[in-house]
Enzyme design. Structure first.
Site, PDB file in Angstrom:
ATOM      1  N   HIS A  56       0.650  -1.411   0.101  1.00  0.00           N
ATOM      2  CA  HIS A  56       0.108  -0.122  -0.076  1.00  0.00           C
ATOM      3  C   HIS A  56       0.855   1.221   0.013  1.00  0.00           C
ATOM      4  O   HIS A  56       2.122   1.276   0.156  1.00  0.00           O
ATOM      5  CB  HIS A  56      -1.005   0.056   1.064  1.00  0.00           C
ATOM      6  CG  HIS A  56      -0.529   0.049   2.442  1.00  0.00           C
ATOM      7  ND1 HIS A  56       0.305  -0.925   3.279  1.00  0.00           N
ATOM      8  CD2 HIS A  56      -0.419   0.958   3.441  1.00  0.00           C
ATOM      9  CE1 HIS A  56       0.693  -0.710   4.419  1.00  0.00           C
ATOM     10  NE2 HIS A  56       0.302   0.503   4.506  1.00  0.00           N
ATOM     11  N   HIS A  58       1.619   3.838   1.945  1.00  0.00           N
ATOM     12  CA  HIS A  58       2.211   4.630   3.048  1.00  0.00           C
ATOM     13  C   HIS A  58       3.441   4.587   2.820  1.00  0.00           C
ATOM     14  O   HIS A  58       4.213   3.777   2.476  1.00  0.00           O
ATOM     15  CB  HIS A  58       1.560   4.049   4.621  1.00  0.00           C
ATOM     16  CG  HIS A  58       0.290   4.086   4.714  1.00  0.00           C
ATOM     17  ND1 HIS A  58      -0.333   3.510   5.879  1.00  0.00           N
ATOM     18  CD2 HIS A  58      -0.554   5.334   4.260  1.00  0.00           C
ATOM     19  CE1 HIS A  58      -1.596   4.282   5.963  1.00  0.00           C
ATOM     20  NE2 HIS A  58      -1.712   5.146   5.038  1.00  0.00           N
ATOM     21  N   ASP A  60       5.965   4.384   4.872  1.00  0.00           N
ATOM     22  CA  ASP A  60       6.739   3.277   5.378  1.00  0.00           C
ATOM     23  C   ASP A  60       6.737   1.972   4.762  1.00  0.00           C
ATOM     24  O   ASP A  60       7.618   1.006   5.184  1.00  0.00           O
ATOM     25  CB  ASP A  60       6.702   3.275   7.077  1.00  0.00           C
ATOM     26  CG  ASP A  60       5.110   2.736   7.264  1.00  0.00           C
ATOM     27  OD1 ASP A  60       4.430   3.191   6.630  1.00  0.00           O
ATOM     28  OD2 ASP A  60       5.119   1.845   8.381  1.00  0.00           O
ATOM     29  N   HIS A  61       6.211   2.130   3.717  1.00  0.00           N
ATOM     30  CA  HIS A  61       5.934   0.705   3.176  1.00  0.00           C
ATOM     31  C   HIS A  61       6.619   0.901   1.502  1.00  0.00           C
ATOM     32  O   HIS A  61       7.207  -0.122   0.746  1.00  0.00           O
ATOM     33  CB  HIS A  61       4.625   0.122   2.728  1.00  0.00           C
ATOM     34  CG  HIS A  61       4.085  -0.210   4.112  1.00  0.00           C
ATOM     35  ND1 HIS A  61       3.825  -1.488   4.768  1.00  0.00           N
ATOM     36  CD2 HIS A  61       3.636   0.474   5.315  1.00  0.00           C
ATOM     37  CE1 HIS A  61       3.631  -1.673   5.711  1.00  0.00           C
ATOM     38  NE2 HIS A  61       3.210  -0.338   6.333  1.00  0.00           N
ATOM     39  N   HIS A 111      -7.473  -0.854   5.890  1.00  0.00           N
ATOM     40  CA  HIS A 111      -6.367  -0.102   6.365  1.00  0.00           C
ATOM     41  C   HIS A 111      -6.095   1.196   5.484  1.00  0.00           C
ATOM     42  O   HIS A 111      -6.251   2.395   5.672  1.00  0.00           O
ATOM     43  CB  HIS A 111      -5.154  -0.675   6.736  1.00  0.00           C
ATOM     44  CG  HIS A 111      -3.894   0.200   7.121  1.00  0.00           C
ATOM     45  ND1 HIS A 111      -3.615   0.531   8.073  1.00  0.00           N
ATOM     46  CD2 HIS A 111      -2.659   0.410   6.525  1.00  0.00           C
ATOM     47  CE1 HIS A 111      -2.859   1.437   8.479  1.00  0.00           C
ATOM     48  NE2 HIS A 111      -2.124   1.120   7.151  1.00  0.00           N
ATOM     49  N   ASP A 128      -0.285  -4.054   6.256  1.00  0.00           N
ATOM     50  CA  ASP A 128      -0.824  -3.666   7.677  1.00  0.00           C
ATOM     51  C   ASP A 128      -2.248  -3.885   7.675  1.00  0.00           C
ATOM     52  O   ASP A 128      -3.188  -3.543   8.288  1.00  0.00           O
ATOM     53  CB  ASP A 128      -0.702  -2.168   7.669  1.00  0.00           C
ATOM     54  CG  ASP A 128       0.606  -1.471   7.982  1.00  0.00           C
ATOM     55  OD1 ASP A 128       1.577  -2.608   8.122  1.00  0.00           O
ATOM     56  OD2 ASP A 128       0.719  -0.345   7.937  1.00  0.00           O
ATOM     57  N   HIS A 166       4.980  -5.229  10.399  1.00  0.00           N
ATOM     58  CA  HIS A 166       5.316  -4.420  11.698  1.00  0.00           C
ATOM     59  C   HIS A 166       5.568  -5.566  12.950  1.00  0.00           C
ATOM     60  O   HIS A 166       4.716  -6.410  12.991  1.00  0.00           O
ATOM     61  CB  HIS A 166       4.344  -3.772  11.998  1.00  0.00           C
ATOM     62  CG  HIS A 166       4.345  -2.376  11.260  1.00  0.00           C
ATOM     63  ND1 HIS A 166       5.124  -1.183  11.423  1.00  0.00           N
ATOM     64  CD2 HIS A 166       3.423  -2.083  10.188  1.00  0.00           C
ATOM     65  CE1 HIS A 166       4.766  -0.501  10.707  1.00  0.00           C
ATOM     66  NE2 HIS A 166       3.913  -0.827   9.903  1.00  0.00           N
TER      67      HIS A 166
END
Length: 256
Positions: A56, A58, A60-61, A111, A128, A166
């Protein structure tokens, strides 16, 4: 079918994992939020990055995509449409041909609206959406969408290994104990996972079977969790989606 490739967690930021699939000298990375730790691992082990899978949008991905493409221009990036750096956009039902096999693409909104998961042999890379003993926050999607996505993943074979992005397991288990206090699996799981973290080891992967036995978000319609939700203000007549929504809202503010 059991995976014939190795899967290595590469730590990123404070609690992210970049999952690296390796067969021989060929490697595929999942959700590289930052490039440096992955590039260092590839150099140290003499690996060739053939592809990147993104779940996705975001940062941090997918924040490491630009630097990774500069270092490995031949690596093909697969993921949701609209993400800068994605070469081949994907959707539900697509497959990705990799040197280690065919990855099946599952759409799992909740999410985020664009969230994808990848299943390759007996491994599930779910970003996530599904966590060990938890699930992602509802940043864009609805409770109904997330519940439907989780049910889709729960229908996979019980031995499927679950690789979230995570290391949230211990905090998720503490909430699970509050929501499902009569569940005997939780104490055993918490003891095991605390020992793993004490040795500096990941608590992952989990399995679909373990998640169905201990993840409150896959059990929100059980009697024990329904009783806990009544104490949180739920109504006895709430349907499963309403129960899930209240459980997720409780988790959002939960402090162990």
């Amino acid at each position: 079918m059991a995976a014939t490739f190795s899967i290595t967690p590469i730590g990123a930021f404070s609690d992210n994992y970049i999952w690296l699939l390796q067969q021989g000298a060929r490697a595929v990375a999942v959700d590289p939020g930052e490039a440096a730790p992955l590039l260092g691992h590839l150099r140290t082990h003499g690996l060739q990055l053939e592809a990147i899978l993104v779940t996705h949008h975001h940062a941090d991905h997918c924040g490491g995509l630009a630097d990774l493409k500069q270092a490995w221009p031949e690596a093909i990036v697969y993921g949701p449409a609209g993400i800068a750096g994605v070469d081949i956009p994907l959707m539900e039902g697509d497959t990705v041909s990799l040197s280690m096999g065919e990855a099946c693409v599952l759409a799992v909104p909740g999410h985020t609206l664009d969230h994808l998961a990848y299943r390759l042999d007996d491994a599930l890379f779910c970003g996530d959406t599904l966590f060990a003993a938890g699930c992602g926050r509802l940043f864009e999607g609805t409770a109904a969408q997330m519940l439907s996505s989780l049910k889709k993943l729960a229908e996979l074979p019980p031995q499927t290994k679950v690789y979230p992005a995570h290391e949230y397991t211990l905090s998720n288990l503490r909430f699970a104990q509050a929501a499902d206090p009569a569940n005997p699996v939780l104490a055993m799981r918490l003891s095991r996972d605390q020992a793993l973290r004490g040795r500096g080891q990941p608590t992952l992967p989990s399995t679909i079977a373990l998640e169905k036995a201990s993840n409150p978000f896959l059990r929100c319609d059980t009697a024990g969790i329904r009783q806990s939700l009544l104490a949180q203000g739920a109504q006895a007549g709430d349907d499963e989606t309403a129960a899930f929504a209240r459980l997720r809202a409780w988790k959002d503010v939960f402090r162990p």
